[in-house]
Design a protein around this motif. Structure first.
Motif: not given
Length: 95
Positions: A14-15, A57-61, A78-79
């Motif tokens: 998914m990332c 904290g890896l994805v933002e909606k 991204r990192e």
């Protein structure tokens, strides 16, 4: 934030899909996963994965211009993808 190799394959994939697509919706991500997995990923699995990635904290909606929401990787996301790519790339033997 745990390193990306601590996540499930679906969470990592998914990332990577988020890194490849511009502001996809959950439905768009489900379609992309269906194409990726021969067994077909259930649309119902998309949102729990996104919830986990958001809480870590890896994805933002974000609000979408159309119907629903769009999802993007945060800078931390991204990192994490970059670090995981380097980690995997260092383990693939060169021909």
């Amino acid at each position: 934030m745990p390193p990306l190799h601590d996540y499930t394959a679906l969470e990592r994939d998914m990332c990577f899909l988020l890194a490849e697509h511009d502001d996809p919706s959950g439905h768009d991500l489900g379609d992309a996963l269906d194409k990726l997995y021969s067994s077909g990923a259930s649309q119902s699995s998309v949102y729990p994965v996104l919830k986990t990635l958001r809480s870590d904290g890896l994805v933002e909606k974000r609000a979408s211009e159309g119907y629903g929401s769009a999802y993007v990787l945060t800078e931390e996301g991204r990192e994490a993808v970059r670090e995981y790519s380097e980690w995997v790339g260092g383990r693939v033997p060169e021909e």
